[in-house]
Design an enzyme around this catalytic site. Structure first.
Site, PDB file in Angstrom:
ATOM      1  N   SER A 144      17.469 -21.390  13.003  1.00 26.02           N
ATOM      2  CA  SER A 144      17.516 -22.795  13.513  1.00 26.02           C
ATOM      3  C   SER A 144      18.862 -23.291  14.118  1.00 26.02           C
ATOM      4  O   SER A 144      19.763 -22.640  13.501  1.00 26.02           O
ATOM      5  CB  SER A 144      17.006 -23.805  12.680  1.00 26.02           C
ATOM      6  OG  SER A 144      17.351 -25.262  12.826  1.00 26.02           O
ATOM      7  N   TYR A 158      18.513 -27.446   4.366  1.00 22.58           N
ATOM      8  CA  TYR A 158      17.829 -26.633   5.311  1.00 22.58           C
ATOM      9  C   TYR A 158      18.730 -25.790   6.106  1.00 22.58           C
ATOM     10  O   TYR A 158      18.497 -24.527   6.542  1.00 22.58           O
ATOM     11  CB  TYR A 158      16.688 -27.534   6.080  1.00 22.58           C
ATOM     12  CG  TYR A 158      15.926 -26.856   7.066  1.00 22.58           C
ATOM     13  CD1 TYR A 158      15.012 -26.088   6.919  1.00 22.58           C
ATOM     14  CD2 TYR A 158      16.667 -27.012   8.414  1.00 22.58           C
ATOM     15  CE1 TYR A 158      14.174 -25.529   8.079  1.00 22.58           C
ATOM     16  CE2 TYR A 158      15.736 -26.460   9.762  1.00 22.58           C
ATOM     17  CZ  TYR A 158      14.656 -25.741   9.290  1.00 22.58           C
ATOM     18  OH  TYR A 158      14.242 -25.332  10.438  1.00 22.58           O
TER      19      TYR A 158
HETATM   20  P1  NAP Z   1       4.804 -25.562  10.390  1.00 23.62           P
HETATM   21  O1  NAP Z   1       4.025 -25.864  11.570  1.00 23.62           O
HETATM   22  O2  NAP Z   1       4.841 -26.402   9.104  1.00 23.62           O
HETATM   23  O3  NAP Z   1       4.270 -24.183   9.491  1.00 23.62           O
HETATM   24  C1  NAP Z   1       4.778 -23.491   8.530  1.00 23.62           C
HETATM   25  C2  NAP Z   1       4.367 -22.163   8.182  1.00 23.62           C
HETATM   26  O4  NAP Z   1       4.824 -21.970   7.217  1.00 23.62           O
HETATM   27  C3  NAP Z   1       2.724 -22.359   7.687  1.00 23.62           C
HETATM   28  O5  NAP Z   1       2.008 -21.321   8.116  1.00 23.62           O
HETATM   29  C4  NAP Z   1       2.925 -22.451   6.472  1.00 23.62           C
HETATM   30  O6  NAP Z   1       1.504 -21.959   5.695  1.00 23.62           O
HETATM   31  C5  NAP Z   1       4.030 -21.386   5.962  1.00 23.62           C
HETATM   32  N1  NAP Z   1       4.633 -21.486   4.651  1.00 23.62           N
HETATM   33  C6  NAP Z   1       5.142 -22.474   4.076  1.00 23.62           C
HETATM   34  N2  NAP Z   1       5.777 -22.415   3.036  1.00 23.62           N
HETATM   35  C7  NAP Z   1       5.320 -20.854   2.693  1.00 23.62           C
HETATM   36  C8  NAP Z   1       5.385 -20.110   1.561  1.00 23.62           C
HETATM   37  N3  NAP Z   1       6.177 -20.332   0.621  1.00 23.62           N
HETATM   38  N4  NAP Z   1       5.110 -18.783   1.790  1.00 23.62           N
HETATM   39  C9  NAP Z   1       4.584 -18.432   2.970  1.00 23.62           C
HETATM   40  N5  NAP Z   1       4.226 -19.336   3.786  1.00 23.62           N
HETATM   41  C10 NAP Z   1       4.450 -20.543   3.721  1.00 23.62           C
HETATM   42  O7  NAP Z   1       6.262 -25.077  10.615  1.00 23.62           O
HETATM   43  P2  NAP Z   1       6.959 -24.578  12.136  1.00 23.62           P
HETATM   44  O8  NAP Z   1       7.562 -25.716  12.731  1.00 23.62           O
HETATM   45  O9  NAP Z   1       5.896 -23.677  12.704  1.00 23.62           O
HETATM   46  O10 NAP Z   1       8.004 -23.664  11.496  1.00 23.62           O
HETATM   47  C11 NAP Z   1       7.956 -22.078  11.569  1.00 23.62           C
HETATM   48  C12 NAP Z   1       9.632 -21.704  11.382  1.00 23.62           C
HETATM   49  O11 NAP Z   1      10.343 -22.307  12.317  1.00 23.62           O
HETATM   50  C13 NAP Z   1      10.122 -22.368  10.135  1.00 23.62           C
HETATM   51  O12 NAP Z   1      11.044 -21.298   9.612  1.00 23.62           O
HETATM   52  C14 NAP Z   1      11.117 -23.417  10.605  1.00 23.62           C
HETATM   53  O13 NAP Z   1      12.159 -23.721   9.867  1.00 23.62           O
HETATM   54  C15 NAP Z   1      11.472 -22.882  11.900  1.00 23.62           C
HETATM   55  N6  NAP Z   1      12.007 -24.071  12.906  1.00 23.62           N
HETATM   56  C16 NAP Z   1      11.092 -24.900  13.280  1.00 23.62           C
HETATM   57  C17 NAP Z   1      11.509 -25.669  14.172  1.00 23.62           C
HETATM   58  C18 NAP Z   1      10.783 -26.974  14.888  1.00 23.62           C
HETATM   59  O14 NAP Z   1      11.157 -28.020  15.233  1.00 23.62           O
HETATM   60  N7  NAP Z   1       9.459 -26.970  14.295  1.00 23.62           N
HETATM   61  C19 NAP Z   1      12.974 -25.760  14.559  1.00 23.62           C
HETATM   62  C20 NAP Z   1      13.758 -24.757  14.302  1.00 23.62           C
HETATM   63  C21 NAP Z   1      13.327 -23.957  13.357  1.00 23.62           C
HETATM   64  P3  NAP Z   1       0.584 -22.949   4.713  1.00 23.62           P
HETATM   65  O15 NAP Z   1       0.170 -24.091   5.862  1.00 23.62           O
HETATM   66  O16 NAP Z   1      -0.404 -22.369   4.309  1.00 23.62           O
HETATM   67  O17 NAP Z   1       1.543 -23.645   3.877  1.00 23.62           O
END
Ligand code: NAP
Length: 249
Positions: A144, A158
């Site tokens: 990130s 985070y």
């Molecule tokens: P999201 O839509 O909330 O999805 C999170 C995913 O992680 C879900 O599949 C969830 O599964 C899984 N997860 C959560 N806790 C877990 C655990 N303990 N073990 C295994 N799986 C777990 O989030 P996202 O936005 O796609 O984020 C994905 C990645 O991108 C993350 O690393 C986040 O930090 C990074 N990121 C996101 C953004 C943004 O703006 N969205 C920006 C920068 C970086 P369940 O549904 O089963 O809990």
């Protein structure tokens, strides 16, 4: 000939699910890890199978080392040895200044985002390393830009976890280069997923969009495309890099 196997942690929703769809279109079989939402993972398995690829959903908390080892064993047993790993599982905890954050939120965020990524990388290297009899592979960690800007007033814990992800990406890339394993990170900017609502700010993407040079948040597909590029042979000389996909922010 069998398809290459990709394991995606946190592959059931958001950016991970977009990576799963794009990789399936590119010919990968998919092991989709999730934590709680089995329904989302099973629906995605059906989507991948409809594209003619093999897919499986595996529940595992990436912050549990034994569960991570079982996740890899199940993938190998059902689909075969993964040649690629994308570490997408991540949480932010509720948005607040550090002083107002619950210590359990801080611990859980570091455990899932940083320690969980280390556990998954370790299991992948054990199986992919050419020096250990494996066939090599590729690892992509989802970082990130908060690793650089620190995410003040939102979630500095985070940001710290993602700073660690960048450090481990560089270190592991150098450690595993002659094992036939490339290791890179993608740092997505603001992306339209449920992550923001989970942090208590469902309107965060729209609210912050005007601060982004491209004036909008990314779609999950716009993050998945560079991830899939880094997995492929076109990125054969790229290792130890963190690619910022931030709309210029
Ligand atoms: P999201 O839509 O909330 O999805 C999170 C995913 O992680 C879900 O599949 C969830 O599964 C899984 N997860 C959560 N806790 C877990 C655990 N303990 N073990 C295994 N799986 C777990 O989030 P996202 O936005 O796609 O984020 C994905 C990645 O991108 C993350 O690393 C986040 O930090 C990074 N990121 C996101 C953004 C943004 O703006 N969205 C920006 C920068 C970086 P369940 O549904 O089963 O809990």
């Amino acid at each position: 000939m069998t398809n290459p196997v990709l394991l995606v942690t946190g592959g059931s929703r958001g950016i991970g699910a977009a990576v799963v769809r794009r990789a399936a279109e590119q010919g990968y079989d998919l092991c989709i890890n999730y934590s709680r939402d089995s329904r989302a993972a099973e629906v995605l398995v059906s989507e991948v199978e409809a594209l003619g690829r093999r897919a499986m959903a595996v529940q595992a908390d990436v912050s549990d080392a034994q569960a991570v080892a079982r996740l890899f064993d199940r993938c190998v047993g059902q689909l075969g040895m993964p040649s690629a790993l994308v570490n997408c599982a991540g949480v932010t905890g509720r948005i607040s200044p550090l002083v107002d954050a619950d210590p359990e939120t801080i611990r859980e965020t570091i455990d899932i985002n940083l320690t969980g990524t280390l556990y998954c990388c370790r299991e992948a290297v054990l199986r992919m390393s050419r020096k250990r009899g494996g066939a090599g592979g590729v690892i992509i960690n989802i970082s990130s830009p908060s690793a650089y800007n620190g995410a003040p007033h939102e979630f500095v814990w985070y940001a710290a976890s993602k700073g660690g992800v960048d450090s481990l990406t560089l270190g592991l890339a150098r450690e595993c280069a002659d094992d036939g394993i490339r290791v890179n990170a993608v740092a997505p900017g603001l992306t339209e997923t449920d992550l923001h609502a989970s942090g208590g700010a469902p309107d965060r993407a729209q609210r912050l969009a005007p601060q982004i040079p491209l004036k909008r948040a990314a779609t999950p597909d716009e993050i998945a495309d560079p991830v899939v590029y880094l997995l492929g042979p076109g990125a054969g000389y790229v290792t130890g890099a963190t690619l910022r996909v931030t709309g210029g922010r």
